[in-house]
Scaffold this motif. Structure first.
Motif, PDB file in Angstrom:
ATOM      1  N   GLY A  55      -9.845  -8.567  14.395  1.00 30.56           N
ATOM      2  CA  GLY A  55     -11.168  -8.154  14.847  1.00 30.56           C
ATOM      3  C   GLY A  55     -12.196  -9.242  14.647  1.00 30.56           C
ATOM      4  O   GLY A  55     -13.054  -9.474  15.512  1.00 30.56           O
ATOM      5  N   LEU A  56     -12.112  -9.943  13.523  1.00 25.90           N
ATOM      6  CA  LEU A  56     -13.080 -11.012  13.256  1.00 25.90           C
ATOM      7  C   LEU A  56     -12.939 -12.159  14.246  1.00 25.90           C
ATOM      8  O   LEU A  56     -13.895 -12.910  14.466  1.00 25.90           O
ATOM      9  CB  LEU A  56     -12.897 -11.543  11.831  1.00 25.90           C
ATOM     10  CG  LEU A  56     -13.277 -10.591  10.693  1.00 25.90           C
ATOM     11  CD1 LEU A  56     -13.108 -11.287   9.355  1.00 25.90           C
ATOM     12  CD2 LEU A  56     -14.705 -10.088  10.837  1.00 25.90           C
ATOM     13  N   SER A  57     -11.754 -12.297  14.823  1.00 26.26           N
ATOM     14  CA  SER A  57     -11.555 -13.383  15.780  1.00 26.26           C
ATOM     15  C   SER A  57     -12.154 -13.074  17.150  1.00 26.26           C
ATOM     16  O   SER A  57     -12.278 -13.954  17.994  1.00 26.26           O
ATOM     17  CB  SER A  57     -10.055 -13.671  15.940  1.00 26.26           C
ATOM     18  OG  SER A  57      -9.400 -12.585  16.588  1.00 26.26           O
ATOM     19  N   ALA A  86       2.221  -2.225  17.486  1.00 25.63           N
ATOM     20  CA  ALA A  86       1.576  -3.019  18.535  1.00 25.63           C
ATOM     21  C   ALA A  86       0.223  -2.452  18.944  1.00 25.63           C
ATOM     22  O   ALA A  86      -0.471  -3.045  19.770  1.00 25.63           O
ATOM     23  CB  ALA A  86       2.488  -3.108  19.763  1.00 25.63           C
ATOM     24  N   ILE A  87      -0.157  -1.305  18.385  1.00 24.78           N
ATOM     25  CA  ILE A  87      -1.474  -0.747  18.690  1.00 24.78           C
ATOM     26  C   ILE A  87      -2.546  -1.713  18.203  1.00 24.78           C
ATOM     27  O   ILE A  87      -2.498  -2.188  17.067  1.00 24.78           O
ATOM     28  CB  ILE A  87      -1.643   0.631  18.021  1.00 24.78           C
ATOM     29  CG1 ILE A  87      -0.705   1.646  18.675  1.00 24.78           C
ATOM     30  CG2 ILE A  87      -3.085   1.114  18.097  1.00 24.78           C
ATOM     31  CD1 ILE A  87      -0.687   3.005  18.001  1.00 24.78           C
ATOM     32  N   ASP A  88      -3.487  -2.036  19.067  1.00 24.86           N
ATOM     33  CA  ASP A  88      -4.510  -3.004  18.672  1.00 24.86           C
ATOM     34  C   ASP A  88      -5.849  -2.646  19.295  1.00 24.86           C
ATOM     35  O   ASP A  88      -6.012  -1.577  19.881  1.00 24.86           O
ATOM     36  CB  ASP A  88      -4.086  -4.429  19.056  1.00 24.86           C
ATOM     37  CG  ASP A  88      -3.943  -4.610  20.572  1.00 24.86           C
ATOM     38  OD1 ASP A  88      -4.185  -3.626  21.322  1.00 24.86           O
ATOM     39  OD2 ASP A  88      -3.604  -5.716  21.014  1.00 24.86           O
ATOM     40  N   ASP A  89      -6.797  -3.542  19.111  1.00 22.19           N
ATOM     41  CA  ASP A  89      -8.128  -3.400  19.707  1.00 22.19           C
ATOM     42  C   ASP A  89      -8.855  -2.155  19.213  1.00 22.19           C
ATOM     43  O   ASP A  89      -9.627  -1.549  19.940  1.00 22.19           O
ATOM     44  CB  ASP A  89      -8.004  -3.373  21.237  1.00 22.19           C
ATOM     45  CG  ASP A  89      -9.287  -3.818  21.932  1.00 22.19           C
ATOM     46  OD1 ASP A  89     -10.149  -4.409  21.253  1.00 22.19           O
ATOM     47  OD2 ASP A  89      -9.425  -3.581  23.144  1.00 22.19           O
ATOM     48  N   LEU A  90      -8.622  -1.794  17.935  1.00 22.60           N
ATOM     49  CA  LEU A  90      -9.315  -0.635  17.383  1.00 22.60           C
ATOM     50  C   LEU A  90     -10.731  -0.964  16.937  1.00 22.60           C
ATOM     51  O   LEU A  90     -11.558  -0.072  16.790  1.00 22.60           O
ATOM     52  CB  LEU A  90      -8.546  -0.086  16.167  1.00 22.60           C
ATOM     53  CG  LEU A  90      -7.469   0.951  16.445  1.00 22.60           C
ATOM     54  CD1 LEU A  90      -6.215   0.293  16.979  1.00 22.60           C
ATOM     55  CD2 LEU A  90      -7.155   1.728  15.177  1.00 22.60           C
ATOM     56  N   TRP A  91     -10.997  -2.239  16.676  1.00 23.31           N
ATOM     57  CA  TRP A  91     -12.289  -2.600  16.082  1.00 23.31           C
ATOM     58  C   TRP A  91     -12.838  -3.861  16.708  1.00 23.31           C
ATOM     59  O   TRP A  91     -12.189  -4.904  16.724  1.00 23.31           O
ATOM     60  CB  TRP A  91     -12.121  -2.809  14.572  1.00 23.31           C
ATOM     61  CG  TRP A  91     -13.348  -3.228  13.840  1.00 23.31           C
ATOM     62  CD1 TRP A  91     -14.540  -2.591  13.803  1.00 23.31           C
ATOM     63  CD2 TRP A  91     -13.495  -4.399  13.013  1.00 23.31           C
ATOM     64  NE1 TRP A  91     -15.429  -3.278  13.007  1.00 23.31           N
ATOM     65  CE2 TRP A  91     -14.807  -4.381  12.497  1.00 23.31           C
ATOM     66  CE3 TRP A  91     -12.643  -5.445  12.646  1.00 23.31           C
ATOM     67  CZ2 TRP A  91     -15.296  -5.388  11.655  1.00 23.31           C
ATOM     68  CZ3 TRP A  91     -13.113  -6.436  11.802  1.00 23.31           C
ATOM     69  CH2 TRP A  91     -14.429  -6.404  11.308  1.00 23.31           C
ATOM     70  N   MET A  98      -5.095  -5.458   7.087  1.00 21.69           N
ATOM     71  CA  MET A  98      -5.771  -6.742   7.056  1.00 21.69           C
ATOM     72  C   MET A  98      -5.478  -7.578   8.294  1.00 21.69           C
ATOM     73  O   MET A  98      -6.314  -8.380   8.714  1.00 21.69           O
ATOM     74  CB  MET A  98      -5.407  -7.502   5.790  1.00 21.69           C
ATOM     75  CG  MET A  98      -5.919  -6.847   4.515  1.00 21.69           C
ATOM     76  SD  MET A  98      -7.687  -6.372   4.579  1.00 21.69           S
ATOM     77  CE  MET A  98      -8.462  -7.967   4.870  1.00 21.69           C
ATOM     78  N   ARG A  99      -4.321  -7.398   8.915  1.00 20.17           N
ATOM     79  CA  ARG A  99      -4.052  -8.090  10.187  1.00 20.17           C
ATOM     80  C   ARG A  99      -5.040  -7.623  11.255  1.00 20.17           C
ATOM     81  O   ARG A  99      -5.557  -8.419  12.046  1.00 20.17           O
ATOM     82  CB  ARG A  99      -2.615  -7.833  10.645  1.00 20.17           C
ATOM     83  CG  ARG A  99      -1.561  -8.545   9.840  1.00 20.17           C
ATOM     84  CD  ARG A  99      -0.290  -8.786  10.645  1.00 20.17           C
ATOM     85  NE  ARG A  99       0.202  -7.617  11.342  1.00 20.17           N
ATOM     86  CZ  ARG A  99       1.060  -6.740  10.840  1.00 20.17           C
ATOM     87  NH1 ARG A  99       1.485  -6.883   9.581  1.00 20.17           N
ATOM     88  NH2 ARG A  99       1.480  -5.719  11.549  1.00 20.17           N
TER      89      ARG A  99
END
Length: 355
Positions: free
Chosen positions: A312-314, A24-29, A306-307
């Motif tokens: 990140g692109l979104s 669930a770790i996110d927002d790295l990029w 890739m997820r």
């Protein structure tokens, strides 16, 4: 007040890394620039770059295959001859020096070597010894095949919107005769090792930074619109020619490459860094994305990376630094940590993470 009181939760180790479920770790990029769904994207570099190209294609993005396979080949034959692996058939480009070298040959800045390696009556390209496993009928045919790849590089770089380049190694072998940086040590994949001619080289920070900066400049002379996204391969090196321990040699290599990538993403416009390396090797993931040999990344790991890339692109591209967090902040001196918990001076900063 102090600067830590206005930072988001993602900036603190406990709330961003230690406490969440690893998956669930996110927002790295947050990307420095946008990459459109239909924008031509090139991939090149070390082994992990091959995963990125396929994953982009599977997710409906415009991965640029500048050197497609001729008709009539099976999937196995295409892979064996390096069609559809990277955007052009250079084989693995492990070092920044090799990227600069290929671009300088493609755009006529330096003269390419013409030597061919002869084995079992077939001619092989020293600069990409694994690309044609069956070799060529003549040295002229070998050079003609390389010319096709150089033309594909020129076309791809000129037309693409983004180049994703995966840095892999700092160790390389050079040909003392002409200075060519080789993709593998002669006598391993192909060729014959000559200790008087083939020399080991460990690239330094300044050399990698110089080579990568020059490579970006060469590409942008042909295409000023080209953006560059750097990554570092999470595949450890298979062996080190330094004679040292593979674990410490790998740490040296990857940390140097990661530092250069971070440095250039700060120094050069439209150059960004995506943390595929951290997403596979980070502490919270406990090597879960590695195969039993602790080197190959599993399909689950590729999908995880890739997820994060697509997520990140979104997000909107990075803009000015956000305003201070409007939530209430703690004031006053933090309470002392219990003895035996954490005696590092910077442990006090955890006190200021958002609750």
């Amino acid at each position: 007040m102090n600067p830590y009181q206005s930072l988001p939760a993602r900036s603190f180790w406990r709330s961003a890394v230690a406490e969440p479920d690893p998956l669930a770790i996110d927002d790295l990029w947050t990307p420095a620039f946008e990459i459109g769904q239909d924008e031509p994207v090139l991939t090149a570099g070390s082994c992990f770059a091959a995963h990125i190209g396929r994953a982009l294609l599977e997710r409906g993005m415009n991965w640029y295959d500048a050197e497609p396979a001729p008709p009539g080949l099976t999937e196995e034959e295409r892979r064996a001859r390096h069609y559809g692996v990277f955007s052009f058939r250079t084989g693995n480009i492990y070092t920044a020096a090799m990227l600069r070298q290929w671009l300088s040959w493609a755009f006529g800045r330096t003269t390419q070597p013409t030597e061919a390696w002869l084995e079992d009556c077939r001619y092989h390209d020293p600069c990409r010894p694994s690309v044609e496993p069956g070799g060529h009928a003549s040295a002229e045919e070998m050079l003609a095949a390389r010319a096709q790849t150089l033309a594909a590089i020129r076309e791809a770089v000129t037309e693409a919107g983004c180049l994703v380049f995966t840095l892999g190694l700092t160790e390389a072998w050079r040909d003392r005769a002409d200075g060519t940086v080789l993709p593998s040590c002669p006598g391993t994949v192909r060729g014959t090792f000559d200790p008087d001619r083939h020399v080991f080289h460990q690239f330094t920070f300044e050399e990698v930074r110089r080579d990568l900066t020059e490579a970006v400049a060469l590409a942008r002379e042909a295409n000023p619109r080209l953006r560059v996204l750097l990554t570092v391969s999470p595949h450890p090196l298979t062996a080190t020619a330094t004679g040292g321990h593979a674990l410490t040699a790998n740490t040296y290599s990857k940390s140097l490459l990661r530092t250069v990538a971070g440095q250039l993403s700060q120094e050069l416009d439209d150059v960004d860094y995506f943390p595929s390396y951290e997403l596979i090797t980070g502490l919270p993931f406990r090597s879960r994305f590695y195969a039993p040999n602790l080197r190959e990344v599993t399909p689950e790991g590729v999908d995880f990376v890739m997820r994060h890339f697509m997520a990140g692109l979104s997000r909107p591209a990075a803009g000015p630094r956000p305003a201070a967090d409007p939530r209430p902040v703690r004031t006053g001196a933090p309470a002392a940590e219990p003895k035996g918990v954490d005696t590092c001076d910077d442990a006090v900063l955890d006190y200021y993470r958002p609750r």
